[in-house]
Scaffold this motif. Structure first.
Motif, mmCIF file in Angstrom:
data_model
loop_
_atom_site.group_PDB
_atom_site.id
_atom_site.type_symbol
_atom_site.label_atom_id
_atom_site.label_comp_id
_atom_site.label_asym_id
_atom_site.label_seq_id
_atom_site.Cartn_x
_atom_site.Cartn_y
_atom_site.Cartn_z
ATOM 1 N N LEU A 1 -1.398 -46.930 -12.812
ATOM 2 C CA LEU A 1 -2.049 -47.523 -11.631
ATOM 3 C C LEU A 1 -3.551 -47.749 -11.818
ATOM 4 C CD1 LEU A 1 -0.189 -45.738 -8.681
ATOM 5 C CD2 LEU A 1 0.343 -47.904 -9.792
ATOM 6 N N GLU A 2 -4.071 -47.498 -13.035
ATOM 7 C CA GLU A 2 -5.518 -47.698 -13.244
ATOM 8 C C GLU A 2 -5.895 -49.176 -13.251
ATOM 9 O OE1 GLU A 2 -8.067 -45.914 -13.055
ATOM 10 O OE2 GLU A 2 -7.590 -43.860 -13.598
ATOM 11 N N PHE A 3 -5.043 -49.998 -13.890
ATOM 12 C CA PHE A 3 -5.394 -51.413 -13.988
ATOM 13 C C PHE A 3 -4.442 -52.279 -13.161
ATOM 14 C CE2 PHE A 3 -7.498 -49.505 -17.658
ATOM 15 C CZ PHE A 3 -8.787 -49.976 -17.449
ATOM 16 N N VAL A 4 -4.385 -51.967 -11.871
ATOM 17 C CA VAL A 4 -3.628 -52.809 -10.940
ATOM 18 C C VAL A 4 -4.486 -53.020 -9.696
ATOM 19 C CG1 VAL A 4 -1.300 -52.076 -11.661
ATOM 20 C CG2 VAL A 4 -2.478 -50.809 -9.861
ATOM 21 N N ASN A 5 -4.192 -54.109 -9.022
ATOM 22 C CA ASN A 5 -4.817 -54.344 -7.726
ATOM 23 C C ASN A 5 -3.917 -53.703 -6.674
ATOM 24 O OD1 ASN A 5 -5.954 -55.329 -5.382
ATOM 25 N ND2 ASN A 5 -5.206 -57.427 -5.670
ATOM 26 N N LYS A 6 -4.408 -52.640 -6.057
ATOM 27 C CA LYS A 6 -3.614 -51.971 -5.019
ATOM 28 C C LYS A 6 -3.821 -52.764 -3.733
ATOM 29 C CE LYS A 6 -4.192 -47.682 -7.447
ATOM 30 N NZ LYS A 6 -5.165 -46.660 -7.755
ATOM 31 N N ILE B 1 1.729 -51.292 0.232
ATOM 32 C CA ILE B 1 0.796 -51.523 -0.892
ATOM 33 C C ILE B 1 1.592 -52.213 -1.994
ATOM 34 C CG2 ILE B 1 -0.798 -50.479 -2.550
ATOM 35 C CD1 ILE B 1 -0.700 -47.926 -0.774
ATOM 36 N N SER B 2 1.050 -53.324 -2.464
ATOM 37 C CA SER B 2 1.683 -54.040 -3.573
ATOM 38 C C SER B 2 0.812 -53.807 -4.814
ATOM 39 C CB SER B 2 1.725 -55.521 -3.200
ATOM 40 O OG SER B 2 1.887 -56.309 -4.335
ATOM 41 N N LEU C 1 -19.372 -55.736 -13.102
ATOM 42 C CA LEU C 1 -18.454 -55.306 -12.037
ATOM 43 C C LEU C 1 -16.991 -55.360 -12.468
ATOM 44 C CD1 LEU C 1 -20.136 -56.889 -8.878
ATOM 45 C CD2 LEU C 1 -20.272 -54.529 -9.690
ATOM 46 N N LYS C 2 -16.741 -54.807 -13.646
ATOM 47 C CA LYS C 2 -15.362 -54.751 -14.144
ATOM 48 C C LYS C 2 -14.887 -53.306 -14.086
ATOM 49 C CE LYS C 2 -15.474 -59.113 -15.662
ATOM 50 N NZ LYS C 2 -15.612 -59.810 -16.927
ATOM 51 N N LYS C 3 -13.681 -53.154 -13.639
ATOM 52 C CA LYS C 3 -13.068 -51.827 -13.586
ATOM 53 C C LYS C 3 -13.041 -51.217 -14.992
ATOM 54 C CE LYS C 3 -10.364 -48.408 -12.673
ATOM 55 N NZ LYS C 3 -9.222 -47.979 -11.955
ATOM 56 N N VAL D 1 -11.540 -61.454 -18.842
ATOM 57 C CA VAL D 1 -11.354 -59.999 -18.946
ATOM 58 C C VAL D 1 -11.606 -59.340 -17.587
ATOM 59 C CG1 VAL D 1 -12.277 -57.905 -20.037
ATOM 60 C CG2 VAL D 1 -11.841 -59.936 -21.397
ATOM 61 N N GLN D 2 -10.622 -58.605 -17.126
ATOM 62 C CA GLN D 2 -10.704 -58.012 -15.782
ATOM 63 C C GLN D 2 -10.947 -56.505 -15.798
ATOM 64 O OE1 GLN D 2 -10.654 -59.744 -12.880
ATOM 65 N NE2 GLN D 2 -10.731 -61.520 -14.232
#
Ligand SMILES: O=CCCCC(=O)O
Length: 453
Positions: A441-446, A117-118, A223-225, A200-201
């Motif tokens: 780890l909330e605002f990362v792309n796993k 996982i990156s 559809l934004k986290k 904004v992501q």
């Protein structure tokens, strides 16, 4: 051109005027955030974590002036402001030490030659933040989120614009690149268009349930986290064997810290009958020793509330509870934004003092017939931020952990945040977690990576 003016809630005097951002100002901010992300995301985590150490040092160097700013803008007692800034530095140091470990690739064995996982950054994250801990709430989100490689746009509460500006300067002084952390002064409509914008992501909000519902709906529509840290109505359960001599100060602090304006404050003291009279007497007496006064005076324990209208709302909630049969044990005078530390008794389900969040120095003391009833009452809330229990019977306390449907359960300690532990709620207290590994780890792309050679 529209302006907002900051007002000192202690004396009602105006402090500074700030120009609201126009739509074109906001467009520039978004473009700057996008540009900054392109290079920031390519920096190593080690480099970004190194800047956190500078951030911590800069916070410590300026802690007195930041605390004064908070006292002036939102009435926080100066010593509590200094402690808040020190806690910000602690969180920065924590992530400086641990970010590389948290963000390193996680190898997972499969049939691939290599699979892992990156943790990639998402981009620009909008933060909508409240006035009650004007530095802490921002830093605890921004320090990990920036370190993960994102950029941040801060929309702070409108009564703390000086803190927002000081935070932007803080990041620049610590060596963060232009555009990585920017503040804006925006209205609701502008916020909506920022959330819609493809730059904004993600969105994080710490604030009221009402604000959370509105912003989460907009994030959902686009559809934004999002992460929502909302209100709380924490119970402080006191069983008959609680060590009052040892923990009374903790319980008082759990309610009165920050002049009672904290989502994780103990709001409902649910006390079993056998110790109720003793608790009420000692608790009320201790509260009466708290010193109210000028937030800038280092001897002050209770400052003023952040705005007069907030004190009036609290007064209304208390009055509605009194009309329904609650009684005043001590306090309950309001003068402008000052609200006297207050203890209410005879509080039951159906009164605002039981059902709603009372965001100020008012403690509701509730009688339960036994341990079991106390736990059931504690869990009976639309909120789910945290609960605490005071008892010497740790074995029985452990057995009820599963009965508390909250984000946190503290035994013989007040619910408090700690950079090493996840922080967040359930039900109307929101979702998502801040702090610890969970927060970064909330605002990362796993991202799943799978390699066959
Ligand atoms: O309103 C929420 C306050 C959180 C304070 C803390 O993290 O200690």
């Amino acid at each position: 051109m529209e302006y907002i003016e900051s007002i000192n809630p202690y004396n009602g005097k105006p402090l500074e005027k700030y120009r609201m951002f126009s739509d074109s100002d906001i467009k520039r901010v978004l473009e700057k955030a996008e540009l900054a992300f392109e290079s920031w995301k390519t920096e190593s985590v080690e480099h970004r974590a190194g800047l956190l150490k500078k951030l911590a040092k800069t916070l410590m160097k300026n802690k007195k002036s930041y605390a004064q700013l908070m006292s002036k803008e939102m009435g926080k007692p100066i010593n509590q402001g200094i402690a808040e800034v020190e806690k910000c530095a602690w969180a920065c140091d924590f992530y400086a030490k641990n970010a590389v470990g948290f963000l390193s690739d996680d190898l997972i064995e499969t049939e691939a030659d290599e699979s892992f996982i990156s943790y990639d950054p998402l981009g620009c994250v909008l933060a909508v933040m409240p006035w009650n801990f004007p530095f802490w709430q921002v830093i605890r989100f921004a320090a990990p989120t920036l370190t993960a490689g994102n950029t941040v746009i801060l929309k702070h509460a409108s009564n703390v614009p000086g803190c927002a500006l000081a935070l932007q300067e803080l990041f620049l002084m610590a060596g963060y690149p232009e555009g990585s952390f920017q503040f804006i002064l925006a209205d609701h409509q502008q916020l909506e268009s920022i959330i819609e914008n493809s730059i904004v992501q993600g969105v994080t909000l710490t604030g009221s349930e009402k604000a959370g519902r509105a912003i989460a709906a907009q994030a959902g529509k686009n559809l934004k986290k999002c992460v929502m840290e909302l209100g709380g109505n924490n119970a402080c359960i006191v069983w008959e064997d609680a060590d009052l001599d040892k923990y009374l100060d903790t319980m008082v602090m759990a309610r009165m810290q920050n002049t009672g304006q904290s989502c994780i404050a103990a709001k409902r003291f649910i006390v079993v009958e056998a110790i109720y009279d003793e608790f009420l007497m000692k608790f009320s007496k201790r509260i009466q020793t708290l010193k109210s006064g000028d937030p800038l005076d280092k001897h002050t324990d209770i400052g003023v509330m952040a705005r007069e209208d907030l004190a009036k709302t609290l007064e209304q909630q208390v009055n509605d509870s009194l009309e329904k049969g609650a009684q005043v044990k001590i306090g309950n005078k309001r003068n402008g934004a000052y609200y006297e530390p207050t203890v209410l008794t005879a509080v039951v389900l159906g009164m605002p003092a039981f059902d709603e969040e009372l965001f100020g120095p008012v403690a509701a003391v509730i009688k339960a017939k036994d341990r079991k009833e106390a736990v059931v009452m504690a869990a009976n809330s639309k909120f789910g931020l945290g609960s605490m229990l005071f008892t010497q019977d740790i074995k029985s306390a452990r057995k009820i952990i599963g009965d508390i449907p909250d984000g946190a359960f503290f035994i013989n300690e007040m619910v408090k945040s700690d950079p090493r532990l996840p922080f967040g709620g359930t039900k109307a207290s929101g979702f998502g977690r801040e702090l610890s590994m969970e927060g970064i780890l909330e605002f990362v792309n796993k991202k799943t990576v799978y390699i066959k050679k």
